[in-house]
Enzyme design. Structure first.
Site, PDB file in Angstrom:
ATOM      1  N   ASP A  26     -47.809 -56.912 -50.535  1.00 36.30           N
ATOM      2  CA  ASP A  26     -46.552 -57.529 -50.982  1.00 36.30           C
ATOM      3  C   ASP A  26     -45.911 -58.517 -50.007  1.00 36.30           C
ATOM      4  O   ASP A  26     -44.683 -58.509 -49.824  1.00 36.30           O
ATOM      5  CB  ASP A  26     -45.528 -56.430 -51.308  1.00 36.30           C
ATOM      6  CG  ASP A  26     -45.968 -55.527 -52.435  1.00 36.30           C
ATOM      7  OD1 ASP A  26     -47.051 -55.757 -53.003  1.00 36.30           O
ATOM      8  OD2 ASP A  26     -45.229 -54.570 -52.742  1.00 36.30           O
ATOM      9  N   LYS A 126     -48.914 -55.583 -59.474  1.00 44.11           N
ATOM     10  CA  LYS A 126     -48.449 -54.240 -59.798  1.00 44.11           C
ATOM     11  C   LYS A 126     -46.971 -54.261 -60.166  1.00 44.11           C
ATOM     12  O   LYS A 126     -46.244 -55.197 -59.813  1.00 44.11           O
ATOM     13  CB  LYS A 126     -48.670 -53.296 -58.605  1.00 44.11           C
ATOM     14  CG  LYS A 126     -47.924 -53.706 -57.340  1.00 44.11           C
ATOM     15  CD  LYS A 126     -48.395 -52.877 -56.139  1.00 44.11           C
ATOM     16  CE  LYS A 126     -47.669 -53.263 -54.854  1.00 44.11           C
ATOM     17  NZ  LYS A 126     -46.256 -52.882 -54.828  1.00 44.11           N
ATOM     18  N   THR A 155     -43.136 -52.821 -47.780  1.00 45.25           N
ATOM     19  CA  THR A 155     -42.515 -52.255 -46.587  1.00 45.25           C
ATOM     20  C   THR A 155     -43.246 -50.972 -46.217  1.00 45.25           C
ATOM     21  O   THR A 155     -43.789 -50.296 -47.098  1.00 45.25           O
ATOM     22  CB  THR A 155     -41.022 -51.949 -46.819  1.00 45.25           C
ATOM     23  OG1 THR A 155     -40.881 -51.008 -47.884  1.00 45.25           O
ATOM     24  CG2 THR A 155     -40.227 -53.211 -47.139  1.00 45.25           C
ATOM     25  N   THR A 156     -43.205 -50.663 -44.933  1.00 47.47           N
ATOM     26  CA  THR A 156     -43.962 -49.515 -44.416  1.00 47.47           C
ATOM     27  C   THR A 156     -43.636 -48.236 -45.168  1.00 47.47           C
ATOM     28  O   THR A 156     -44.522 -47.453 -45.515  1.00 47.47           O
ATOM     29  CB  THR A 156     -43.645 -49.294 -42.923  1.00 47.47           C
ATOM     30  OG1 THR A 156     -43.576 -50.551 -42.255  1.00 47.47           O
ATOM     31  CG2 THR A 156     -44.679 -48.409 -42.267  1.00 47.47           C
ATOM     32  N   ASP A 157     -42.351 -48.014 -45.417  1.00 51.37           N
ATOM     33  CA  ASP A 157     -41.885 -46.745 -45.960  1.00 51.37           C
ATOM     34  C   ASP A 157     -41.975 -46.650 -47.482  1.00 51.37           C
ATOM     35  O   ASP A 157     -41.873 -45.554 -48.034  1.00 51.37           O
ATOM     36  CB  ASP A 157     -40.438 -46.481 -45.530  1.00 51.37           C
ATOM     37  CG  ASP A 157     -39.534 -47.692 -45.734  1.00 51.37           C
ATOM     38  OD1 ASP A 157     -39.954 -48.799 -45.355  1.00 51.37           O
ATOM     39  OD2 ASP A 157     -38.424 -47.537 -46.242  1.00 51.37           O
ATOM     40  N   VAL A 158     -42.169 -47.780 -48.158  1.00 48.20           N
ATOM     41  CA  VAL A 158     -42.180 -47.741 -49.623  1.00 48.20           C
ATOM     42  C   VAL A 158     -43.572 -48.124 -50.157  1.00 48.20           C
ATOM     43  O   VAL A 158     -44.404 -47.259 -50.392  1.00 48.20           O
ATOM     44  CB  VAL A 158     -41.075 -48.641 -50.216  1.00 48.20           C
ATOM     45  CG1 VAL A 158     -41.059 -48.522 -51.745  1.00 48.20           C
ATOM     46  CG2 VAL A 158     -39.699 -48.231 -49.668  1.00 48.20           C
ATOM     47  N   CYS A 159     -43.841 -49.406 -50.329  1.00 49.12           N
ATOM     48  CA  CYS A 159     -45.088 -49.809 -50.997  1.00 49.12           C
ATOM     49  C   CYS A 159     -46.333 -49.540 -50.154  1.00 49.12           C
ATOM     50  O   CYS A 159     -47.373 -49.149 -50.688  1.00 49.12           O
ATOM     51  CB  CYS A 159     -45.010 -51.272 -51.388  1.00 49.12           C
ATOM     52  SG  CYS A 159     -43.788 -51.576 -52.687  1.00 49.12           S
TER      53      CYS A 159
END
Length: 222
Positions: A26, A126, A155-159
């Site tokens: 992304d 997606k 982002t690291t924490d989400v996607c």
């Protein structure tokens, strides 16, 4: 092998470019620009933009070594037919109703120009945080004989983390490159990276771009 924590990658010592892919999550205008989705949610996109040189170096190094490059992009159809009532509600709550933010028809959906996307690269579009959900991502990887994934992006924490977890459950061997991922929330970024290594690497391994590029350069010189 790539020097990594909590163990070197891959676990069996067989780092093969033909079965490895660099996953670039992304890196789109909507996340990295000052007027895109991410900025409109009140986050500073500068930490995301800061990884652009590192991601570019990894793309160049992997291409030279014969490692496939896979980009993902997140966004909905222009007609919103793939957006559930809950997602529409969240969109309205975030002040995005009536805008073209996170729509595939908008300029914000495109990957930023600093990232070199080539015709031979694979692009997976997606709607969800995870790249495996409602896409042909897994089929493409299996068809290409890819079994090992190197994760970068935002982002690291989400996607990134959602796709990583999905990949691990599908028995792909995974390495997350710490300085090639970013989030607008530093605490969440660090926590997401820490979670990779718990339970002796439940979500694979962690390494940095220097170690990855060094290992790839050794392959290239063979």
């Amino acid at each position: 092998m790539i020097k990594a924590q909590p163990f070197d990658f891959p676990y069996d010592g067989k780092l093969d470019p033909a079965t490895t892919a660099l996953i670039v999550i992304d890196m789109q205008r909507d996340f990295l620009s000052t007027d895109g989705y991410f900025a409109r949610q009140g986050y500073d996109p500068s930490p995301l933009r800061a990884i652009l040189p590192t991601v570019s170096k990894l793309i160049d190094g992997c291409r030279t070594a014969g490692i496939r490059i896979v980009h993902t992009r997140q966004g909905y159809r222009a007609d919103l037919a793939d957006m559930t009532p809950y997602e529409k509600w969240r969109r309205k709550r975030s002040g995005l109703e009536g805008t073209d933010v996170l729509l595939r028809s908008s300029p914000g959906f495109e990957i930023v120009p600093e990232i070199d996307v080539r015709a031979e690269d694979i692009i997976v579009d997606k709607t969800c945080n995870g790249a495996f959900t409602y896409t042909d991502f897994e089929h493409v990887l299996r068809a290409q004989g890819i079994t090992h994934l190197l994760f970068t992006g935002v982002t690291t924490d989400v996607c990134v983390h959602t796709t990583l977890r999905e990949a691990c459950d599908r028995n792909f061997q995974c390495l997350t490159i710490t300085d090639a991922c970013a989030s607008g929330d530093q605490y969440a970024h660090e926590a997401a990276l820490h979670m990779v290594t718990v339970e002796n690497g439940v979500f694979g391994t962690l390494s940095d771009s220097t170690a990855v590029l060094d290992a790839i350069a050794r392959i290239t010189r063979r």
